[in-house]
Design a protein around this motif. Sequence first.
Motif, mmCIF file in Angstrom:
data_model
loop_
_atom_site.group_PDB
_atom_site.id
_atom_site.type_symbol
_atom_site.label_atom_id
_atom_site.label_comp_id
_atom_site.label_asym_id
_atom_site.label_seq_id
_atom_site.Cartn_x
_atom_site.Cartn_y
_atom_site.Cartn_z
ATOM 1 N N THR A 178 2.754 -4.716 7.637
ATOM 2 C CA THR A 178 1.797 -4.527 8.722
ATOM 3 C C THR A 178 2.003 -3.130 9.299
ATOM 4 O O THR A 178 2.737 -2.311 8.734
ATOM 5 C CB THR A 178 2.008 -5.584 9.815
ATOM 6 O OG1 THR A 178 3.272 -5.349 10.460
ATOM 7 C CG2 THR A 178 1.975 -6.987 9.239
ATOM 8 N N LYS A 238 0.853 -1.193 0.000
ATOM 9 C CA LYS A 238 0.000 0.000 0.000
ATOM 10 C C LYS A 238 0.883 1.235 0.000
ATOM 11 O O LYS A 238 1.831 1.330 0.780
ATOM 12 C CB LYS A 238 -0.927 -0.008 1.221
ATOM 13 C CG LYS A 238 -1.881 -1.204 1.265
ATOM 14 C CD LYS A 238 -2.781 -1.138 2.483
ATOM 15 C CE LYS A 238 -3.734 -2.338 2.522
ATOM 16 N NZ LYS A 238 -4.648 -2.280 3.687
ATOM 17 N N ASP A 284 -6.423 3.627 6.296
ATOM 18 C CA ASP A 284 -6.327 2.292 5.707
ATOM 19 C C ASP A 284 -5.756 2.322 4.295
ATOM 20 O O ASP A 284 -5.723 1.301 3.606
ATOM 21 C CB ASP A 284 -7.676 1.577 5.726
ATOM 22 C CG ASP A 284 -8.746 2.320 4.939
ATOM 23 O OD1 ASP A 284 -8.445 3.407 4.400
ATOM 24 O OD2 ASP A 284 -9.875 1.829 4.879
ATOM 25 N N TYR A 302 -1.621 3.813 10.949
ATOM 26 C CA TYR A 302 -2.230 2.845 10.030
ATOM 27 C C TYR A 302 -3.311 2.029 10.719
ATOM 28 O O TYR A 302 -3.183 1.623 11.880
ATOM 29 C CB TYR A 302 -1.158 1.906 9.475
ATOM 30 C CG TYR A 302 -1.731 0.772 8.648
ATOM 31 C CD1 TYR A 302 -2.234 1.005 7.382
ATOM 32 C CD2 TYR A 302 -1.765 -0.526 9.157
ATOM 33 C CE1 TYR A 302 -2.770 -0.029 6.626
ATOM 34 C CE2 TYR A 302 -2.296 -1.562 8.418
ATOM 35 C CZ TYR A 302 -2.804 -1.311 7.151
ATOM 36 O OH TYR A 302 -3.340 -2.336 6.418
ATOM 37 N N GLU A 303 -4.401 1.754 10.000
ATOM 38 C CA GLU A 303 -5.460 0.839 10.414
ATOM 39 C C GLU A 303 -5.838 -0.022 9.221
ATOM 40 O O GLU A 303 -5.985 0.501 8.107
ATOM 41 C CB GLU A 303 -6.701 1.583 10.901
ATOM 42 C CG GLU A 303 -6.521 2.400 12.155
ATOM 43 C CD GLU A 303 -7.831 3.063 12.557
ATOM 44 O OE1 GLU A 303 -8.371 2.702 13.612
ATOM 45 O OE2 GLU A 303 -8.314 3.911 11.788
ATOM 46 N N SER A 304 -6.004 -1.305 9.452
ATOM 47 C CA SER A 304 -6.413 -2.176 8.346
ATOM 48 C C SER A 304 -7.824 -1.858 7.885
ATOM 49 O O SER A 304 -8.166 -2.026 6.708
ATOM 50 C CB SER A 304 -6.323 -3.646 8.770
ATOM 51 O OG SER A 304 -7.145 -3.891 9.905
#
Length: 493
Positions: free
Chosen positions: A76, A54, A97, A84-86
């Motif tokens: 990760t 990403k 994300d 960051y957040e999935s």
Amino acid sequence: MGLALLLMTVGCGSSGSKGDAGVVEDGGPDAGPDGGNEDAGPGDAGTDPLACEKQRGVCAGARRALVDGAYESECTALSYGADYESAETRCDGLDNDCDGVTDPSIESRVTALPGGYEGGQISSLRTEAGVLVAVFDGATDARVLRLDENLKVQETSSVPMAWGRTGAARQYVRTSKLVRTSEGPALFYSTTNFLVPPLNAYLVPLEEDGAPKRGADGEVLEYRLLDRPQDEGRTVVAASTEHDRLVVLWTTGEPRTPPIQVMGTVVDSKGQVLVAPKALFESASTWTPSPGSALWLRNGELLVALVEESGDGKGTVRVRRLDAALEQVGEERAFTTSESPVPQLLDLGAAAGAPLASPVLVWRSREAPESLRWIRVAGHLFEGGQPVTWLEDTPGYVPWFGAFVDEGVLRLSWLSRFYEPGENNTPLYWGRLWTKDSGDAPVERTPGLELMSLNEHAMWVLMEKVASRRMATMYTATTDEGQFLDAVRYCTP
């Protein structure tokens, strides 16, 4: 008006160590100008073998972290950084994300709704335990749903209706509202005998989780507020937490039995009458008056918005100050409008000034049958404040709105609805969902940006603050599977 989405690209490459993990500083040439292929594996993000999959938002420039002497095979949060957040949950002005969308709206389906729901038959209130939503299913019990901040149902309580407990004939719920009294949350509802007299109204005290309070005998507590053998129609209620008072407004009389008057009474949170029913307004013309909205002020006075309609598309909204005995104080304000202005009174709070300076009136209008529908706002109601147009809706659309004050900021949400003839000239209803905050442009919140299928009762929205910087608007949606209470949560500035 289009969808207002703020796309932000923020560099978040980290350096140094993260525990025993590190991010290599010189892993090769920079990624390509398109940010790389988000689905690529190691070595495929642009031309950099150490670039993460990403590369948008907070992931821009991210490289694989070194963990126990080896690079992460799939990046990760160690590689992407603390922001960051999935799956994005924060309202922080960042694309957490890394999907190219900052602070996206989130849609959810709250519960199924059997049949059509009119605006007065469902309401919401935030408590310490979550967001409560009261739903009347036409049965002998009402449902009170307790939702979490993601608007997922955590608990359902049943509130038995008066006729169900006594074995009396089933009644029709005309108006309901969750209110906060000095004793905590409560469910107000009024009933008629299927749109004809008598008019009754009740107050059921609730726990913070929505369960009805019970007396020493274990029976549900319930207080009757109105018993009007000759009246019918919708009611308006407003509660004061500071002074243990509730006001109930309704209309008495009809063209065949004039005069038509707007009535009011004041009770406490246990149903004890403080001010006996009395006439508050009688139209000096042939126009029909009705209660529109009520609001207790911080100085102990009461504001009421009364609606007069001509029956041919014309209307007036009158705003009056009343004292604790429901006697008029000072002069009224009157605003010319059209049919169904659905006025709402709100208080911006102490930050907006003195008790008479902080209330605002929101209503809907149009100047002529063929003109656009407007949503207008007027503040400083008793200091000469003039209306400001917040919205000019799309030609052919009718806005059905809700209003909410959040820390002194006025926020609106509305369904912009139109209809077209269907098979056998049966009307088909469609619409879009919008929100607007004070000083900002309208933002479309329609799920998927496709026209929503609605029904004839989709003439209301509910608004609640569900978390810091996150609002929710709830509405009814119609699909092939039935009718549902849906919600859209969105971030605020």
